[in-house]
Design a protein around this motif. Structure first.
Motif, PDB file in Angstrom:
ATOM      1  N   LYS A  11       0.736  -1.002  -0.004  1.00 28.16           N
ATOM      2  CA  LYS A  11      -0.113   0.335   0.182  1.00 28.16           C
ATOM      3  C   LYS A  11       0.890   1.001  -0.085  1.00 28.16           C
ATOM      4  O   LYS A  11       0.664   2.272  -0.462  1.00 28.16           O
ATOM      5  N   TYR A  12       2.130   1.231   0.858  1.00 29.33           N
ATOM      6  CA  TYR A  12       2.688   2.085   0.530  1.00 29.33           C
ATOM      7  C   TYR A  12       3.352   2.790  -0.725  1.00 29.33           C
ATOM      8  O   TYR A  12       3.782   3.484  -0.967  1.00 29.33           O
ATOM      9  N   VAL A  13       4.011   1.643  -1.659  1.00 30.16           N
ATOM     10  CA  VAL A  13       4.387   1.376  -2.626  1.00 30.16           C
ATOM     11  C   VAL A  13       3.587   2.192  -3.779  1.00 30.16           C
ATOM     12  O   VAL A  13       4.097   3.468  -4.451  1.00 30.16           O
ATOM     13  N   GLU A  14       2.030   1.922  -3.341  1.00 31.68           N
ATOM     14  CA  GLU A  14       1.118   2.327  -4.225  1.00 31.68           C
ATOM     15  C   GLU A  14       0.888   3.468  -3.996  1.00 31.68           C
ATOM     16  O   GLU A  14       1.046   4.166  -4.957  1.00 31.68           O
ATOM     17  N   GLU A  15       0.671   3.855  -3.147  1.00 35.14           N
ATOM     18  CA  GLU A  15       0.309   5.707  -2.551  1.00 35.14           C
ATOM     19  C   GLU A  15       1.584   6.395  -2.502  1.00 35.14           C
ATOM     20  O   GLU A  15       0.785   7.647  -2.515  1.00 35.14           O
ATOM     21  N   SER A  16       2.868   6.093  -2.774  1.00 32.09           N
ATOM     22  CA  SER A  16       3.297   7.208  -2.019  1.00 32.09           C
ATOM     23  C   SER A  16       4.016   7.932  -3.523  1.00 32.09           C
ATOM     24  O   SER A  16       4.148   6.984  -4.538  1.00 32.09           O
ATOM     25  N   LYS A  17       5.017   8.606  -3.249  1.00 34.91           N
ATOM     26  CA  LYS A  17       5.705   9.518  -4.652  1.00 34.91           C
ATOM     27  C   LYS A  17       6.703   8.575  -4.917  1.00 34.91           C
ATOM     28  O   LYS A  17       6.965   7.558  -4.067  1.00 34.91           O
ATOM     29  N   PRO A  18       6.814   8.292  -6.624  1.00 37.58           N
ATOM     30  CA  PRO A  18       7.708   7.607  -6.941  1.00 37.58           C
ATOM     31  C   PRO A  18       8.891   8.365  -5.774  1.00 37.58           C
ATOM     32  O   PRO A  18       9.868   7.096  -5.490  1.00 37.58           O
ATOM     33  N   MET A  19       9.437   9.715  -6.022  1.00 39.14           N
ATOM     34  CA  MET A  19      10.977   9.588  -5.315  1.00 39.14           C
ATOM     35  C   MET A  19      10.625   9.175  -3.516  1.00 39.14           C
ATOM     36  O   MET A  19      11.787   8.789  -3.193  1.00 39.14           O
ATOM     37  N   SER A  20       9.231   8.809  -3.176  1.00 40.91           N
ATOM     38  CA  SER A  20       9.446   8.571  -1.780  1.00 40.91           C
ATOM     39  C   SER A  20      10.490   7.061  -1.318  1.00 40.91           C
ATOM     40  O   SER A  20      10.960   6.638  -0.630  1.00 40.91           O
ATOM     41  N   VAL A  21       9.649   5.993  -2.822  1.00 41.29           N
ATOM     42  CA  VAL A  21      10.136   4.402  -2.865  1.00 41.29           C
ATOM     43  C   VAL A  21      11.150   4.862  -3.045  1.00 41.29           C
ATOM     44  O   VAL A  21      11.625   3.805  -2.498  1.00 41.29           O
ATOM     45  N   ILE A  22      11.334   5.555  -3.901  1.00 44.33           N
ATOM     46  CA  ILE A  22      13.054   5.117  -3.951  1.00 44.33           C
ATOM     47  C   ILE A  22      14.442   5.658  -3.266  1.00 44.33           C
ATOM     48  O   ILE A  22      15.179   4.923  -3.175  1.00 44.33           O
ATOM     49  N   GLY A  23      13.812   6.302  -2.591  1.00 45.51           N
ATOM     50  CA  GLY A  23      14.366   6.762  -1.549  1.00 45.51           C
ATOM     51  C   GLY A  23      14.457   6.349  -0.442  1.00 45.51           C
ATOM     52  O   GLY A  23      15.712   5.730   0.792  1.00 45.51           O
ATOM     53  N   LEU A  24      13.138   5.301  -0.294  1.00 43.34           N
ATOM     54  CA  LEU A  24      13.201   3.946   1.045  1.00 43.34           C
ATOM     55  C   LEU A  24      14.241   3.121   0.712  1.00 43.34           C
ATOM     56  O   LEU A  24      14.589   2.361   1.460  1.00 43.34           O
ATOM     57  N   LEU A  25      14.084   2.576  -0.898  1.00 46.16           N
ATOM     58  CA  LEU A  25      15.164   1.523  -1.313  1.00 46.16           C
ATOM     59  C   LEU A  25      16.649   2.319  -1.110  1.00 46.16           C
ATOM     60  O   LEU A  25      17.133   0.987  -0.258  1.00 46.16           O
TER      61      LEU A  25
END
Length: 258
Positions: A110-124
């Motif tokens: 759900k986080y990956v689906e709803e978050s901004k792409p750069m937030s997901v990349i930052g997470l990775l």
């Protein structure tokens, strides 16, 4: 009757003591979480890049790898806390997920689906760096450099002990996740596939890094790569080496950002 009253009072008081102890324990957990989140907020988490490409399925595949599952779940919870504000830090979040029947996989998805792409990349990037699972390769601008993780250092030491003092490793031989910074150029593609290439050797032994993308993962309105040459950072794993074409292939990366 007095005996019954005394028994009731003792049971009630014992229950209250148990709940107070549990509440104090939760407060301690909450305070530790607040301190951890505030510390992370001060240092910052997301890189200052522009997202070009993100493969959500590849993100979840990374999550399912045993080495990263717990760390990614914890990182997601902390980011949700930061986004909601410190008063929402009450780490009843984990308990709440269980109460409503949401698994760790559902929370991360759900986080990956709803978050901004750069937030997901930052997470990775945060997870891979914290777990020492990332090799950083700079092909452009010069000079070309490799920042190894401990696994690659061990491999280089092994080669040195075996009589190879060069201290070099081929891009195709790095078995770790890599973040490659290079100057790319679109090379067309077909249907749902896009290709971009970047040079990393010149002269008679010239070679290229060839990155194969899924068009649906591109974060551009026209679903096309930028025209001309562009610098980008590509996160993924090198998949093969074509000796005839002298191409190192990185197929279906997790993310590409500018």
């Amino acid at each position: 009757m007095a005996v019954l009253d005394g028994t009731w009072w003792s049971a009630w008081w014992g229950s209250m003591v148990w709940w107070l102890a549990a509440f104090v324990g939760v407060l301690v957990l909450a305070w530790n979480a607040v301190r951890r989140v505030l510390r992370r907020r001060r240092t910052g988490t997301d890189p200052n890049y522009l997202p070009l490409y993100l493969d959500n399925d590849a993100v979840m595949n990374l999550y399912e790898m045993g080495n990263y599952k717990a760390a990614m779940r914890r990182e997601v919870e902390e980011r949700r806390i930061r986004n909601a504000g410190c008063l929402a830090v009450i780490p009843f979040l984990s308990l709440l997920f269980k109460v409503v029947g949401r698994t760790s996989t559902e929370v991360v998805a759900k986080y990956v689906e709803e978050s901004k792409p750069m937030s997901v990349i930052g997470l990775l990037l945060s997870i891979l760096k914290s777990k020492d699972g990332l090799v950083e390769v700079r092909l452009w601008p010069a000079p070309r450099t490799v920042t190894p993780n401990s696994a690659l250092v061990t491999e280089l030491d092994r080669r040195k002990a075996a009589g190879d003092p060069s201290g070099e490793v081929a891009l195709s031989s790095i078995g770790e996740f890599v973040m490659v910074t290079a100057r790319f150029e679109a090379q067309g593609g077909s249907g749902e596939t896009l290709v971009m290439r970047a040079p990393y050797e010149e002269g008679e032994l010239s070679a290229h890094l060839r990155v194969v993308l899924r068009r649906e993962g591109l974060h551009r309105a026209n679903k096309e790569l930028p025209t001309g040459q562009f610098q980008a950072h590509c996160l993924g794993k090198v998949t093969s080496w074509d000796a005839h074409a002298r191409d190192v292939a990185l197929e279906h990366p997790i993310a590409v950002f500018l």
